[in-house]
Each structure stands twice: as structure tokens, then as C-alpha cells.
Design an enzyme around this catalytic site. Structure first.
Site, PDB file in Angstrom:
ATOM      1  N   GLU A 132      24.456   4.555 -11.049  1.00  0.00           N
ATOM      2  CA  GLU A 132      25.617   4.193 -11.869  1.00  0.00           C
ATOM      3  C   GLU A 132      26.856   3.960 -10.996  1.00  0.00           C
ATOM      4  OE1 GLU A 132      24.437   6.545 -15.985  1.00  0.00           O
ATOM      5  OE2 GLU A 132      25.587   7.590 -14.456  1.00  0.00           O
ATOM      6  N   ASP A 165      30.465  11.765 -19.176  1.00  0.00           N
ATOM      7  CA  ASP A 165      30.420  13.116 -19.745  1.00  0.00           C
ATOM      8  C   ASP A 165      31.825  13.668 -19.987  1.00  0.00           C
ATOM      9  OD1 ASP A 165      27.538  13.386 -19.620  1.00  0.00           O
ATOM     10  OD2 ASP A 165      27.828  13.377 -17.455  1.00  0.00           O
ATOM     11  N   THR A 182      25.210   6.629 -25.269  1.00  0.00           N
ATOM     12  CA  THR A 182      26.226   5.651 -25.671  1.00  0.00           C
ATOM     13  C   THR A 182      25.777   4.247 -25.268  1.00  0.00           C
ATOM     14  OG1 THR A 182      27.785   7.423 -25.164  1.00  0.00           O
ATOM     15  CG2 THR A 182      28.734   5.307 -25.775  1.00  0.00           C
ATOM     16  N   ASP A 211      29.400   1.673 -19.019  1.00  0.00           N
ATOM     17  CA  ASP A 211      28.633   2.922 -18.941  1.00  0.00           C
ATOM     18  C   ASP A 211      29.347   4.021 -19.721  1.00  0.00           C
ATOM     19  OD1 ASP A 211      26.716   4.753 -18.198  1.00  0.00           O
ATOM     20  OD2 ASP A 211      27.031   4.551 -16.043  1.00  0.00           O
ATOM     21  N   LYS A 224      30.294  12.111 -14.405  1.00  0.00           N
ATOM     22  CA  LYS A 224      29.120  11.424 -14.925  1.00  0.00           C
ATOM     23  C   LYS A 224      27.855  12.048 -14.327  1.00  0.00           C
ATOM     24  CE  LYS A 224      28.809   7.047 -15.089  1.00  0.00           C
ATOM     25  NZ  LYS A 224      28.009   7.292 -16.302  1.00  0.00           N
TER      26      LYS A 224
HETATM   27  C1  5RP Z   1      23.972   9.452 -17.128  1.00  0.00           C
HETATM   28  C2  5RP Z   1      25.428   9.387 -17.379  1.00  0.00           C
HETATM   29  C3  5RP Z   1      25.858   9.115 -18.773  1.00  0.00           C
HETATM   30  O1  5RP Z   1      26.615   7.963 -18.800  1.00  0.00           O
HETATM   31  C4  5RP Z   1      26.661  10.280 -19.239  1.00  0.00           C
HETATM   32  O2  5RP Z   1      25.870  11.454 -19.104  1.00  0.00           O
HETATM   33  C5  5RP Z   1      27.067  10.107 -20.709  1.00  0.00           C
HETATM   34  O3  5RP Z   1      25.908  10.096 -21.477  1.00  0.00           O
HETATM   35  P1  5RP Z   1      25.925   9.889 -23.043  1.00  0.00           P
HETATM   36  O4  5RP Z   1      26.353   8.493 -23.304  1.00  0.00           O
HETATM   37  O5  5RP Z   1      24.508  10.172 -23.422  1.00  0.00           O
HETATM   38  O6  5RP Z   1      26.878  10.883 -23.625  1.00  0.00           O
HETATM   39  O7  5RP Z   1      26.255   9.557 -16.534  1.00  0.00           O
HETATM   40  O8  5RP Z   1      23.711   9.771 -15.798  1.00  0.00           O
END
Ligand code: 5RP
Length: 327
Positions: free
Chosen positions: A215, A196, A144, A193, A206
Site C-alpha cells: 500500500e 485504520d 472500505t 485506500d 495503516k
Molecule cells: C490494510 C489497510 C487498510 O486500508 C486498513 O486496515 C483499513 O481497513 P478497513 O477499510 O477494512 O477499515 O491498511 O493493510
């Protein structure tokens, strides 16, 4: 539901557990190039990778910890998405997915569709529109955020950014953003950010990409922390796994104190931590978060409390719902 049974067609020496392709779409298969009948088999919920061969519509798992070189090349934090082509399904019924992070036995696989990408892009662009010239930004990690970075670059604003992963740093530089080390900066104006999972109270899980330690530091340093997600990330309650980063020193003590931890067969984090996932219950995120925080050796965990979150931007189709979080 995945069931295992003995493959009646296999010779005794090569007999392997048989993984029936479930109707839930948990499994995604992709042909392994130059490997004959072998396929990569990725289990979305268990986040495991196996090599498999398909016979009569049944995937026969060969080795749950094997990752074929093709995935190593195409997956990983800095790699492009690995589009999975399902096999062994009647046309039009195959589950498909994207492997957003595949390394050793760990794979983060999402059901993929143009709709999900559209929702990620929409939420990312809405967040990019919140950025103002002169801001010091925290940039998260993931697919994302991969939509956010070029959207920010297009605005040609004079902003300074701190990246939470080497992948985000190189994408940000490629989009013309100024990226600086997180040293000599004691606060950020805005961090953006992905996540998940997002529950109704604003708790996040996350770290699917293993960047949760940085993060969390970046989110905590920001005056505002805005979360960008597609609608499939919104859940009625949090579910395992919860990503962890652990110290290698004394690792087995942590695993005894907190049962249910599985180590990822993944490279160490950029800060030298061991990446792992907690697979136990997540019924009470506050209590679980307190347990992780109180356990020496846990560097960071993927539970982010609502108090850390300013707003969640949820892509729904081509619309974006802004959900403020009540503290
Ligand atoms: C990485 C994270 C991501 O922000 C989380 O996994 C979401 O990822 P995506 O945007 O690919 O769905 O925490 O450590």
C-alpha cells in the site's frame, strides 16, 4: 478495562484467567459452532483472539493464541467479514463487531454497525466518482476498498489498476476491472485506500490487514493518494499498535533495537515478510517513522506521513467530508 482474576468455579487443573466482560465494548464474543459452551473472544484493542467459555456473564479465556477453525474459514484477508455475535450480555447491551482479518492470534475487530458500513460505502463511492477514463489506479486493501471496487466496476470506465493484495485483485477482477502486475508502470494517476487511523495533521496508521508494504509503494507512486474512511477512523492522536513488516533474517535484532514489537501469528505477507505490530508510544509519529525507516530489517511500517496524502474522504452518516491535507 479488562481485568483478570482467578475463576472460583474452575477446578484447580483447568483454572484459567477470567476475563471480565468490560463495559468499554473491547470484547466481542461469537459462539463457536459445534463447540458447546465455547465462544470466540476477540479483543478489539489488543487484537487478540482467544477461545473462551461464558459462565454467569463472565468470559473465561482458555487459550489466547487459539483460533477455532470456524474463524479461520471465515476470517483472513480474502474471507468475508466475520460477524460476531456477542454472548453473555443482557439483550440489547452486547458489544458486537466485525472481524475483518482473523488469523492465528491476530484479529482486526471493529465495532460494527450499519452506520459504519454506510460511512465506508459513502466515502468509497465519493472516491469512485473521482476516477476518470484512461487513469492508471492503485487499489488499496480492506473493507472500505471492498466498497470502492464494485462502485468503480459499475462505472464501466476504461481504467487500468494495480492491486495491493490478492484479495483486492480478485475482487477487482470480479467487478470487471482490468488489473495488471506492478511492473513496467512507473507512476499511477490515483491511489485510493482505507486507513485504520487518521490524525488532525493527516498522519495515517495503516496495515491492520497486513498489506501496508504494498500500500505504501502504491501510495508513493501515485500523483494523488486519496484516503477513504468512516468517521470512527478519525482520531485526535495516533495510538498503537503500528503494523510492521519485517525481514525474517535478523528478526530478533530488530526486536531488541525497537522494544514493543509483537509478531502476528499470521502467514507471511505475499512478499515473504513477517507481519508484526509495534505496541510502544506513538506520540511523535515523525520520530517513530524515522526510527523504523532507519532500522535495517524493517521492510515497511504502517505510519504514512501527511506529505503522502492528497485528501481524506470521511463518511459521516450518508454525507462525505473531504478533508484536504496541508503539506
Ligand atoms: C490494510 C489497510 C487498510 O486500508 C486498513 O486496515 C483499513 O481497513 P478497513 O477499510 O477494512 O477499515 O491498511 O493493510
Amino acid at each position: 478495562m479488562t481485568t483478570f482474576k482467578k475463576d472460583p468455579t474452575a477446578s484447580p487443573r483447568t483454572a484459567q484467567p477470567t476475563m471480565r466482560i468490560p463495559s468499554t465494548g473491547d470484547l466481542a464474543l461469537t459462539p463457536a459452532r459445534h463447540s458447546g459452551q465455547r465462544y470466540l473472544c476477540l479483543h478489539r484493542r489488543l487484537r487478540t483472539v482467544a477461545s473462551a467459555r461464558v459462565h454467569a456473564g463472565v468470559a473465561h479465556a482458555e487459550n489466547r493464541s487459539t483460533v477455532l477453525p470456524e474463524v479461520r474459514q471465515r476470517g483472513g484477508a480474502t474471507g468475508p467479514h466475520c460477524h460476531l455475535i456477542a454472548a453473555g450480555f443482557p439483550t440489547g447491551t452486547a458489544p458486537s463487531g466485525v472481524c475483518t482479518d482473523a488469523s492465528a492470534n491476530h484479529a482486526k475487530v471493529e465495532g460494527v454497525s450499519a452506520e459504519i458500513d454506510q460511512e465506508k460505502r459513502a466515502s468509497a463511492r465519493a472516491a469512485a466518482a473521482m476516477v476518470e477514463a484512461g487513469m492508471v489506479l492503485g487499489l488499496g486493501t480492506g473493507t472500505t476498498v471492498a466498497f470502492l471496487v464494485p462502485a468503480l466496476g459499475e462505472r464501466h470506465l476504461d481504467v487500468t489498476s494495480v492491486a495491493t493484495s490478492p484479495a483486492t485483485e480478485s475482487a477487482a477482477c470480479a467487478s470487471g476491472l482490468k488489473v495488471v502486475p506492478f511492473e513496467g508502470i512507473d507512476r499511477l494517476d490515483l491511489a485510493i485506500d482505507g486507513s485504520d487511523q487518521v490524525d488532525p495533521q493527516g498522519w495515517l496508521v495503516k496495515g491492520g490487514g497486513g498489506a501496508h508494504t504494498r500500500e505504501k509503494i502504491v501510495a508513493a507512486a501515485a500523483d494523488r493518494f486519496v484516503v477513504i474512511v468512516s468517521s470512527n477512523k478519525v482520531v485526535d492522536r495516533l495510538r498503537p499498535p503500528v503494523p510492521l513488516e519485517l525481514m525474517a533474517f535478523g528478526l530478533d535484532v530488530v526486536r531488541r533495537v525497537i522494544p514493543g514489537i509483537e509478531l502476528r501469528r499470521a502467514p507471511l505477507s505475499p512478499d515473504g515478510g513477517v507481519l508484526a505490530d509495534y505496541h510502544g508510544e506513538v506520540d511523535d509519529p515523525e520520530r517513530l517513522s524515522a526510527l523504523f525507516d532507519a532500522t535495517p530489517g524493517v521492510v515497511a511500517h504502517g505510519l504514512f506521513p501527511p506529505t503522502m496524502v492528497s485528501a481524506v474522504l470521511i463518511g459521516r452518516g450518508d454525507q462525505v467530508e473531504e478533508r484536504p491535507i496541508n503539506h
